[in-house]
Design an enzyme around this catalytic site. Structure first.
Site, PDB file in Angstrom:
ATOM      1  N   ASN A 150      19.701  19.576 -16.089  1.00 22.25           N
ATOM      2  CA  ASN A 150      19.894  21.016 -16.322  1.00 22.25           C
ATOM      3  C   ASN A 150      18.852  21.624 -17.251  1.00 22.25           C
ATOM      4  O   ASN A 150      18.399  22.745 -17.035  1.00 22.25           O
ATOM      5  CB  ASN A 150      21.323  21.298 -16.804  1.00 22.25           C
ATOM      6  N   GLU A 248      26.593  12.077 -24.641  1.00 21.39           N
ATOM      7  CA  GLU A 248      26.793  13.534 -24.626  1.00 21.39           C
ATOM      8  C   GLU A 248      27.209  13.892 -23.207  1.00 21.39           C
ATOM      9  O   GLU A 248      26.393  13.824 -22.294  1.00 21.39           O
ATOM     10  CB  GLU A 248      25.494  14.263 -24.992  1.00 21.39           C
ATOM     11  N   CYS A 282      25.411  22.839 -20.657  1.00 23.14           N
ATOM     12  CA  CYS A 282      26.667  22.200 -21.060  1.00 23.14           C
ATOM     13  C   CYS A 282      27.441  23.068 -22.047  1.00 23.14           C
ATOM     14  O   CYS A 282      28.642  22.876 -22.227  1.00 23.14           O
ATOM     15  CB  CYS A 282      26.388  20.825 -21.648  1.00 23.14           C
ATOM     16  N   GLU A 461      24.159  14.128 -31.914  1.00 19.95           N
ATOM     17  CA  GLU A 461      22.708  14.142 -31.977  1.00 19.95           C
ATOM     18  C   GLU A 461      22.286  15.184 -33.008  1.00 19.95           C
ATOM     19  O   GLU A 461      23.132  15.874 -33.575  1.00 19.95           O
ATOM     20  CB  GLU A 461      22.139  14.495 -30.597  1.00 19.95           C
TER      21      GLU A 461
HETATM   22  P1  NDP Z   1      24.730  12.575 -14.262  1.00 19.37           P
HETATM   23  O1  NDP Z   1      25.748  11.889 -15.084  1.00 19.37           O
HETATM   24  O2  NDP Z   1      24.852  12.520 -12.805  1.00 19.37           O
HETATM   25  O3  NDP Z   1      23.276  12.001 -14.590  1.00 19.37           O
HETATM   26  C1  NDP Z   1      22.718  11.996 -15.889  1.00 19.37           C
HETATM   27  C2  NDP Z   1      21.621  10.952 -15.951  1.00 19.37           C
HETATM   28  O4  NDP Z   1      22.203   9.664 -15.787  1.00 19.37           O
HETATM   29  C3  NDP Z   1      20.593  11.084 -14.845  1.00 19.37           C
HETATM   30  O5  NDP Z   1      19.324  10.689 -15.313  1.00 19.37           O
HETATM   31  C4  NDP Z   1      21.113  10.094 -13.826  1.00 19.37           C
HETATM   32  O6  NDP Z   1      20.152   9.662 -12.931  1.00 19.37           O
HETATM   33  C5  NDP Z   1      21.581   8.991 -14.725  1.00 19.37           C
HETATM   34  N1  NDP Z   1      22.549   8.073 -14.113  1.00 19.37           N
HETATM   35  C6  NDP Z   1      23.397   8.294 -13.079  1.00 19.37           C
HETATM   36  N2  NDP Z   1      24.129   7.190 -12.818  1.00 19.37           N
HETATM   37  C7  NDP Z   1      23.744   6.258 -13.719  1.00 19.37           C
HETATM   38  C8  NDP Z   1      24.136   4.905 -13.959  1.00 19.37           C
HETATM   39  N3  NDP Z   1      25.055   4.305 -13.231  1.00 19.37           N
HETATM   40  N4  NDP Z   1      23.545   4.249 -14.973  1.00 19.37           N
HETATM   41  C9  NDP Z   1      22.615   4.842 -15.734  1.00 19.37           C
HETATM   42  N5  NDP Z   1      22.185   6.119 -15.547  1.00 19.37           N
HETATM   43  C10 NDP Z   1      22.744   6.814 -14.552  1.00 19.37           C
HETATM   44  O7  NDP Z   1      24.669  14.055 -14.796  1.00 19.37           O
HETATM   45  P2  NDP Z   1      23.815  15.263 -14.196  1.00 19.37           P
HETATM   46  O8  NDP Z   1      22.376  14.887 -14.183  1.00 19.37           O
HETATM   47  O9  NDP Z   1      24.471  15.725 -12.948  1.00 19.37           O
HETATM   48  O10 NDP Z   1      23.990  16.372 -15.348  1.00 19.37           O
HETATM   49  C11 NDP Z   1      25.038  17.253 -15.426  1.00 19.37           C
HETATM   50  C12 NDP Z   1      26.065  16.779 -16.431  1.00 19.37           C
HETATM   51  O11 NDP Z   1      25.459  16.638 -17.714  1.00 19.37           O
HETATM   52  C13 NDP Z   1      27.197  17.766 -16.624  1.00 19.37           C
HETATM   53  O12 NDP Z   1      28.410  17.063 -16.639  1.00 19.37           O
HETATM   54  C14 NDP Z   1      26.915  18.363 -17.992  1.00 19.37           C
HETATM   55  O13 NDP Z   1      28.051  18.835 -18.663  1.00 19.37           O
HETATM   56  C15 NDP Z   1      26.308  17.209 -18.692  1.00 19.37           C
HETATM   57  N6  NDP Z   1      25.534  17.657 -19.842  1.00 19.37           N
HETATM   58  C16 NDP Z   1      26.025  17.417 -21.106  1.00 19.37           C
HETATM   59  C17 NDP Z   1      25.349  17.864 -22.222  1.00 19.37           C
HETATM   60  C18 NDP Z   1      25.859  17.577 -23.604  1.00 19.37           C
HETATM   61  O14 NDP Z   1      25.099  17.752 -24.559  1.00 19.37           O
HETATM   62  N7  NDP Z   1      27.084  17.144 -23.785  1.00 19.37           N
HETATM   63  C19 NDP Z   1      24.099  18.629 -22.086  1.00 19.37           C
HETATM   64  C20 NDP Z   1      23.685  18.824 -20.723  1.00 19.37           C
HETATM   65  C21 NDP Z   1      24.383  18.356 -19.643  1.00 19.37           C
HETATM   66  P3  NDP Z   1      20.035  10.391 -11.496  1.00 19.37           P
HETATM   67  O15 NDP Z   1      19.840  11.839 -11.760  1.00 19.37           O
HETATM   68  O16 NDP Z   1      18.878   9.768 -10.891  1.00 19.37           O
HETATM   69  O17 NDP Z   1      21.335  10.110 -10.808  1.00 19.37           O
END
Ligand code: NDP
Length: 480
Positions: A150, A248, A282, A461
């Site tokens: 995002n 996070e 988020c 963080e």
């Molecule tokens: P995902 O959980 O799908 O992916 C996040 C990252 O994890 C990506 O790089 C993804 O790779 C990787 N990933 C996925 N599966 C695995 C695994 N099994 N092992 C290790 N890494 C993995 O989230 P999104 O990218 O869809 O992001 C949106 C989400 O992030 C929302 O839920 C949002 O709320 C949250 N978010 C939270 C924030 C906070 O500060 N709390 C800030 C911003 C977003 P790949 O993309 O290649 O699948």
């Protein structure tokens, strides 16, 4: 077609598998580059490079590490236009947003931690007549940083900057959906004089390369930002290996609006907190609770303003919303709008895909959507949608507002709008969220703790919290 590369041991290289997959431009739906399909072999290679680099990097003076990180920050600034264009194209966000928020913030993240490390101190505890305890904080070693799509470079740098500043070597993975600016960062690291092997950037799918990072026994800490389900999986994998974990995760943030607030300021900020970055931040407030005497006025003004927001291609200077990040994500958002209708909600504005003229006719655009008439317990109000969709709900008492706001499994952020000081303190104190803004939204001070409670994560963080996470504390006692 441009092939992105991994960045290992200070050089760009293809993935060990030799395989690539498609990278889509969300504004057109077209494939415009290819992403390395990395796996555990690439992770092993990056870990070997990091192992060789660690003695050099961790022993370097903090002043020297700081200078390299400042050069990294300046390097991004020098290539501002290239980074802004890449972020907007990869993510679908308006060019103006990438220029005003994403890239400047990535620059600040490196600058902030480059200077913070110069002032990082550890504690000592004197015991009268007994002795003194002093605590050292050394880098952990090799750490893994995994970030979402995002705010691609913004969140990527928010992790790797404190990790590097604290003296760790990093294996980092951006989201497969938005790899481009992380790819560009390798070149900037080379130019900044970052020793080879200190920063390694791997591209590919979470389930393969992300999982391999989490499982690698020599990677001692994982800093992850992403969805709650993925966080749960990572915790299950890394927990038994006793890795340090910062998670996070998702959110379903509440905005609580009292009738005594500054209406105009609340309205213009609520427009942003609802729809900035197509609602894909988020910290966006997706459940808006309004004190009943203000409900009608708020609804009318909000719907009127939102229905005039321009959804357009990212380079349009008038675009207020661009494309959402991917086709599956667009479909997920539209399915939640359908669910909201099934659950008895009324769509007051939006509620549909937006079809632009060629060459953007296949892009992933969703109209900003307001829904009313839903129970606070229904799925639409409990599950994270992460798109330009908000619900509005009236409330009669402070207790009722808090009950509804605190009813989800999440606890990331929230806003409170009121001119009553005592109430502001009381409601902020009782909101189950790691971050609360009163009469404001997204005012960020990088020194403050950032993160959520409940299913929104573990750890914080930012500032000293970030540097503490990336160090191992040791207490040493000396008898007097
Ligand atoms: P995902 O959980 O799908 O992916 C996040 C990252 O994890 C990506 O790089 C993804 O790779 C990787 N990933 C996925 N599966 C695995 C695994 N099994 N092992 C290790 N890494 C993995 O989230 P999104 O990218 O869809 O992001 C949106 C989400 O992030 C929302 O839920 C949002 O709320 C949250 N978010 C939270 C924030 C906070 O500060 N709390 C800030 C911003 C977003 P790949 O993309 O290649 O699948």
């Amino acid at each position: 077609m441009k092939k992105l590369q991994n960045f290992i041991n200070g050089v760009y290289c293809p993935p060990a598998s030799g395989k690539y997959f498609d990278n889509y431009d969300p504004s057109t739906g077209e494939v415009y580059s290819l992403i390395p399909h990395s796996d555990c072999e690439d992770v092993s290679c990056a870990v070997s490079a990091a192992e060789a680099a660690y003695p050099i990097w961790s022993a370097m003076s903090v002043e020297e590490r700081s200078r390299i990180l400042i050069r990294l920050s300046v390097g991004i600034e020098t290539r501002m236009e290239e980074f802004v264009a890449a972020e907007s194209r990869d993510n679908g966000k308006p060019l103006s947003l990438a220029a005003q928020v994403d890239i400047p913030r990535a620059i600040s993240n490196f600058h902030f931690f480059a200077t913070a490390i110069l002032h990082f101190a550890s504690e000592s505890h004197y015991m009268e007549g007994v002795g003194v305890n002093y605590t050292t904080r050394k880098p952990i070693g090799i750490v893994g940083c995994i970030s979402p799509w995002n705010l691609p470079l913004y969140l990527f740098s928010w992790k790797i900057a404190p990790a590097l500043a604290a003296g760790n070597c990093v294996i980092a993975k951006p989201s497969e959906v938005t790899p481009y600016t992380a790819y560009l960062l390798g070149k900037v690291a080379q130019e900044a004089g970052m020793p080879q092997g200190v920063l390694n950037i791997l591209h590919g799918m979470g389930a393969q390369v992300g999982d391999a990072i989490v499982r690698h026994p020599k990677i001692k800490a994982i800093s992850f930002t992403g969805g709650t389900k993925t966080g749960e999986y990572i915790a299950q994998t890394a927990g038994p290996m006793f890795k340090k974990l910062s998670l996070e995760l998702g959110g379903k943030n509440a905005n609580i609006i009292f009738a005594d607030c500054d209406f105009d300021e609340m309205l213009s900020t609520t427009m942003r907190s609802s729809f900035a970055n197509q609602g894909q931040i988020c910290l966006c407030g997706s459940r808006i609770f309004i004190e009943r005497p203000l409900y009608k006025r708020f609804k009318q003004a909000f719907v009127e303003k939102v229905s005039r927001l321009k959804v357009s291609f990212p380079a349009d200077p008038e675009a207020k919303l661009g494309a959402v990040v991917s086709k599956p994500h667009m479909e997920k958002i539209l399915s939640y709008i359908a669910l909201a209708k099934e659950e008895g909600g009324t769509v007051l504005t939006g509620g549909h895909r937006v079809l632009l003229k060629p060459p953007y006719e296949n892009g992933y655009y969703v109209a900003p959507t307001i829904i009313e008439g839903l129970e606070y317990t229904c799925r639409t109000n409990q599950e994270e949608i992460f798109g330009p969709v908000v619900t509005i709900t009236p409330f009669d008492t402070e207790e009722e507002a808090l009950k509804m706001a605190n009813s989800t499994e999440y606890g990331l952020a929230g806003t409170v709008w009121t001119s009553n000081l005592k109430r502001a303190h009381r409601v902020a104190d009782n909101l189950q969220a790691g971050i609360v803004w009163v009469n404001a939204w997204l005012v960020r001070d990088l020194r403050t703790p950032f993160g959520g409670m409940k299913s929104s994560g573990i750890g914080r963080e930012g500032g000293w919290e970030g540097l503490r996470f990336f160090t191992e504390a040791k207490n040493i006692f000396i008898k007097s």
